[in-house]
Scaffold this active site. Structure first.
Site, PDB file in Angstrom:
ATOM      1  N   ARG A 116      31.237 -35.901 -37.637  1.00  0.00           N
ATOM      2  CA  ARG A 116      31.263 -34.594 -38.306  1.00  0.00           C
ATOM      3  C   ARG A 116      31.631 -33.472 -37.338  1.00  0.00           C
ATOM      4  O   ARG A 116      32.469 -32.625 -37.646  1.00  0.00           O
ATOM      5  CB  ARG A 116      29.929 -34.299 -38.985  1.00  0.00           C
ATOM      6  CG  ARG A 116      29.668 -35.192 -40.193  1.00  0.00           C
ATOM      7  CD  ARG A 116      28.322 -34.931 -40.814  1.00  0.00           C
ATOM      8  NE  ARG A 116      27.272 -35.184 -39.837  1.00  0.00           N
ATOM      9  CZ  ARG A 116      26.039 -34.704 -39.903  1.00  0.00           C
ATOM     10  NH1 ARG A 116      25.671 -33.947 -40.920  1.00  0.00           N
ATOM     11  NH2 ARG A 116      25.151 -34.984 -38.980  1.00  0.00           N
ATOM     12  N   ASN A 119      27.961 -36.321 -44.172  1.00  0.00           N
ATOM     13  CA  ASN A 119      27.621 -37.738 -44.270  1.00  0.00           C
ATOM     14  C   ASN A 119      27.172 -38.041 -45.690  1.00  0.00           C
ATOM     15  O   ASN A 119      26.482 -37.237 -46.317  1.00  0.00           O
ATOM     16  CB  ASN A 119      26.480 -38.096 -43.318  1.00  0.00           C
ATOM     17  CG  ASN A 119      26.922 -38.189 -41.873  1.00  0.00           C
ATOM     18  OD1 ASN A 119      28.104 -38.319 -41.571  1.00  0.00           O
ATOM     19  ND2 ASN A 119      25.969 -38.113 -40.961  1.00  0.00           N
TER      20      ASN A 119
END
Length: 88
Positions: free
Chosen positions: A17, A35
């Site tokens: 990320r 996620n």
């Protein structure tokens, strides 16, 4: 232009990320990354086509330690994001 991209493989717990956010900002893209419970990472990006294609190419590799197995890419409606965020 908007794309929603689901990235599967070994993509959680490898700074995916944060690395995605860094790359998106370098390319001038807006949107978000998060996620998912199924172990995938979901990315929504907006920007010009060359930047989106560059991001898709980067996502096929991901950051070091990631193992990307597949990208599912969907063209979506533009939402006029102003930044690129990491969502929880």
């Amino acid at each position: 232009m908007n794309r929603q991209i689901r990235v599967s493989g070994k993509v959680q717990g490898v700074f995916f990320r944060k690395s995605t956010q860094k790359k998106a900002l370098e390319l001038g893209l807006t949107g978000w990354v998060k996620n998912e419970e199924d172990g995938t990472v979901l990315v929504e990006i907006e920007g010009d086509l060359p930047s989106i294609l560059a991001m898709q190419s980067w996502l096929r590799l991901g950051p070091p330690n990631a193992v990307v197995e597949n990208l599912d890419i969907i063209t979506g409606e533009e939402r006029a994001y102003e930044d690129f965020l990491i969502l929880e």
